[in-house]
Design an enzyme around this catalytic site. Structure first.
Site, PDB file in Angstrom:
ATOM      1  N   ASP A  60      43.104  37.105  37.175  1.00  0.00           N
ATOM      2  CA  ASP A  60      41.959  37.730  36.516  1.00  0.00           C
ATOM      3  C   ASP A  60      40.673  37.620  37.337  1.00  0.00           C
ATOM      4  O   ASP A  60      39.620  38.106  36.899  1.00  0.00           O
ATOM      5  CB  ASP A  60      41.725  37.094  35.136  1.00  0.00           C
ATOM      6  CG  ASP A  60      42.859  37.423  34.167  1.00  0.00           C
ATOM      7  OD1 ASP A  60      43.508  38.471  34.355  1.00  0.00           O
ATOM      8  OD2 ASP A  60      43.094  36.637  33.245  1.00  0.00           O
ATOM      9  N   GLN A 107      52.435  36.477  30.238  1.00  0.00           N
ATOM     10  CA  GLN A 107      52.528  37.119  28.922  1.00  0.00           C
ATOM     11  C   GLN A 107      53.977  37.446  28.591  1.00  0.00           C
ATOM     12  O   GLN A 107      54.428  37.243  27.458  1.00  0.00           O
ATOM     13  CB  GLN A 107      51.667  38.381  28.887  1.00  0.00           C
ATOM     14  CG  GLN A 107      50.182  38.058  28.979  1.00  0.00           C
ATOM     15  CD  GLN A 107      49.294  39.284  28.894  1.00  0.00           C
ATOM     16  OE1 GLN A 107      49.767  40.416  28.959  1.00  0.00           O
ATOM     17  NE2 GLN A 107      48.005  39.064  28.763  1.00  0.00           N
ATOM     18  N   ARG A 134      42.042  47.785  37.641  1.00  0.00           N
ATOM     19  CA  ARG A 134      40.991  46.946  38.234  1.00  0.00           C
ATOM     20  C   ARG A 134      40.861  47.144  39.729  1.00  0.00           C
ATOM     21  O   ARG A 134      39.788  46.916  40.285  1.00  0.00           O
ATOM     22  CB  ARG A 134      41.286  45.465  37.961  1.00  0.00           C
ATOM     23  CG  ARG A 134      40.817  45.054  36.628  1.00  0.00           C
ATOM     24  CD  ARG A 134      40.780  43.546  36.450  1.00  0.00           C
ATOM     25  NE  ARG A 134      40.361  43.319  35.081  1.00  0.00           N
ATOM     26  CZ  ARG A 134      40.733  42.310  34.312  1.00  0.00           C
ATOM     27  NH1 ARG A 134      41.543  41.392  34.798  1.00  0.00           N
ATOM     28  NH2 ARG A 134      40.295  42.194  33.089  1.00  0.00           N
TER      29      ARG A 134
HETATM   30  C1  S3P Z   1      47.403  35.833  30.273  1.00  0.00           C
HETATM   31  C2  S3P Z   1      48.179  36.154  31.359  1.00  0.00           C
HETATM   32  C3  S3P Z   1      47.730  37.084  32.407  1.00  0.00           C
HETATM   33  C4  S3P Z   1      46.226  37.319  32.377  1.00  0.00           C
HETATM   34  C5  S3P Z   1      45.701  37.516  30.989  1.00  0.00           C
HETATM   35  C6  S3P Z   1      46.045  36.359  30.091  1.00  0.00           C
HETATM   36  C7  S3P Z   1      47.982  34.952  29.263  1.00  0.00           C
HETATM   37  O1  S3P Z   1      48.384  38.311  32.199  1.00  0.00           O
HETATM   38  O2  S3P Z   1      45.893  38.431  33.173  1.00  0.00           O
HETATM   39  O3  S3P Z   1      44.296  37.663  31.018  1.00  0.00           O
HETATM   40  O4  S3P Z   1      47.234  34.433  28.399  1.00  0.00           O
HETATM   41  O5  S3P Z   1      49.197  34.710  29.302  1.00  0.00           O
HETATM   42  P1  S3P Z   1      49.849  38.578  32.821  1.00  0.00           P
HETATM   43  O6  S3P Z   1      50.677  37.472  32.400  1.00  0.00           O
HETATM   44  O7  S3P Z   1      50.332  39.862  32.239  1.00  0.00           O
HETATM   45  O8  S3P Z   1      49.609  38.663  34.291  1.00  0.00           O
END
Ligand code: S3P
Length: 431
Positions: A315, A168, A346
């Site tokens: 996840d 993200q 979690r």
């Molecule tokens: C996601 C990245 C992950 C994941 C989330 C979706 C994404 O988060 O946990 O459900 O779509 O880039 P992080 O990148 O913060 O770990």
């Protein structure tokens, strides 16, 4: 003695899950398909989009900033705008961390001011991890958690080493980099999901990856690829897969699941545990590899999950922990710090769920240790506004001696609408 069954949803032991389960489109790919279509030249028809609440919040936010988004022609038809427009009113993003963080990056690149709001879970989640690099690029923010106000435009490129393994954060910086002067470089010490890089390339953007470095020149135009097909979500498939493994007489097929190597850690781990899982009919779907997953009831044994694998199954720990309850011996999971800042804490939620059901679990600050054996069930699990805790608990109830209830099934709709009907269609007893 806890009151076993409140007004929530209850899952009972099943005698076998059988059939084909079509799980919804990948959540990460769906968010990116909408965001990039919304700023691309031309129209894009996206099929297989996850119509979960999280993704619909992204669609609503992009609409509010000028994109044309309509459900028609067997998919979602999107019309891009060259420059995002100033939204009227706040952008409500529900439970969706991906919407908040990726849109913070995307909106930062345009001269707009936007206020993001969310539900109680999203309003507790850390945003500093994106506002820090985006501020270095020139965006300004009020608030390190939602509600958060963003003012974008006039960005300059930066070189940024990710302090946490987070797709993200990587994506937020790359999306901002699209409209920054100069070359944006993101260095990721640990590989995370690469859907943003792949999807940008599909829109004609030159994204260069050299080892841990990802480079992108600002000012590139996005051109719609015309159509995009979203593969089934491996993180959603994880629930029927684990359910089939831990219940007797089960044989389930899940078609068209994305098997991107940066997302397949759960599957690698289950196979090491002795799971009968086969990937059949491997093929390409809009630039992502997919396969039909065939899974049968299996006798599992505990394993130690390598910490280097955590990002590729970030996840999936709640449902892996459920599988571990039915494995022989100990399953050790380390390097789980990020689990504490997901839709819920979690790590704590999993530990409470398993101990409430009479399973043998030990939680450390960043680790979980589960020893398999008899699982009593007969409890009500607190889901803490977390869809993956809710679905994991219902899977647990399918193999525990006594039923497992959850306090609320409402959040399941954020990522897996139709989950209960799909599982009952395979033979589950969720009521
Ligand atoms: C996601 C990245 C992950 C994941 C989330 C979706 C994404 O988060 O946990 O459900 O779509 O880039 P992080 O990148 O913060 O770990």
């Amino acid at each position: 003695m806890k009151k076993p069954f409140s007004d929530g949803v209850v899952s009972k032991k099943v005698s076998g899950l059988r059939g084909t389960a079509a799980v919804p489109g990948d959540k990460s790919v769906s968010h990116r398909a909408i965001m990039l279509s919304a700023i691309a030249e031309g129209e894009t028809l996206v099929t297989g989009l996850l119509e979960g609440e999280d993704v619909l919040h992204t669609a609503q936010a992009m609409r509010a900033m000028g994109a044309g988004i309509e459900k028609k022609d067997g998919g979602w038809r999107m019309r891009g705008v060259a420059a995002l427009r100033q939204p009227e009113g706040d952008l409500y993003l529900g439970n969706s961390g991906t919407s908040a963080r990726l849109l913070a990056g995307l909106a930062s690149g345009f001269p707009v001011t936007a206020v993001f709001t969310g539900d109680a879970s999203l309003s507790r989640r850390p945003m500093r991890r994106v506002t820090a690099p985006l501020s270095q690029m020139g965006a300004t923010f009020e608030g390190d958690t939602l509600p958060m106000k963003i003012s974008g435009g006039n960005l300059k490129a930066i070189t940024y080493t990710l302090p946490v393994a987070s797709a993200q954060v990587k994506s937020a910086v790359l999306l901002a980099g699209l409209n920054a002067a100069g070359e944006t470089v993101v260095i990721e010490p640990q590989a995370t999901r690469d859907h943003t890089e792949k999807m940008l390339r599909r829109f004609g953007v030159d994204v260069r990856v050299d080892g841990a470095e990802i480079r992108l020149r600002g000012g590139q135009k996005l051109i719609s690829p015309g159509t995009l097909q979203v593969p089934a979500d491996p993180s959603a498939a994880a629930f029927p897969v684990v359910a089939a493994l831990i219940t007797e007489n089960s044989a389930v097929t899940i078609p068209g699941v994305m098997i991107n190597p940066r997302r397949d850690g759960l599957y690698a781990t289950l196979i090491e545990m002795g799971a009968d899982i086969v990937f059949e009919n491997r093929r390409d779907m809009s630039g992502e590899e997919v396969a039909d997953i065939r899974v049968r009831s299996s006798k599992l044994k505990g394993v130690t999950v390598p910490a280097a694998r955590v990002a590729s199954m970030i996840d999936e720990f709640p449902v892996l922990a459920v599988a571990a309850c039915f494995a022989e011996g100990e399953t050790v999971m380390t390097g789980l710090g990020e689990l504490r800042v997901k839709e819920s804490d979690r790590l704590a939620a999993v530990a409470d769920m398993l101990s409430g059901a009479g399973a043998n679990v030990e939680a450390g600050e960043e680790s979980l240790r589960v020893t398999g054996g008899k699982v009593r069930g007969g409890c009500t699990v607190k889901t803490h506004l977390d869809h993956r805790i809710a679905m994991s608990a219902l899977v647990l109830g399918m193999a525990a001696a006594e039923p497992v209830a959850i306090d609320s099934a409402a959040m399941i709709a954020t990522s897996f609408p139709g989950f209960i009907d799909l599982m009952n269609g395979l033979g589950a007893g969720i009521s």
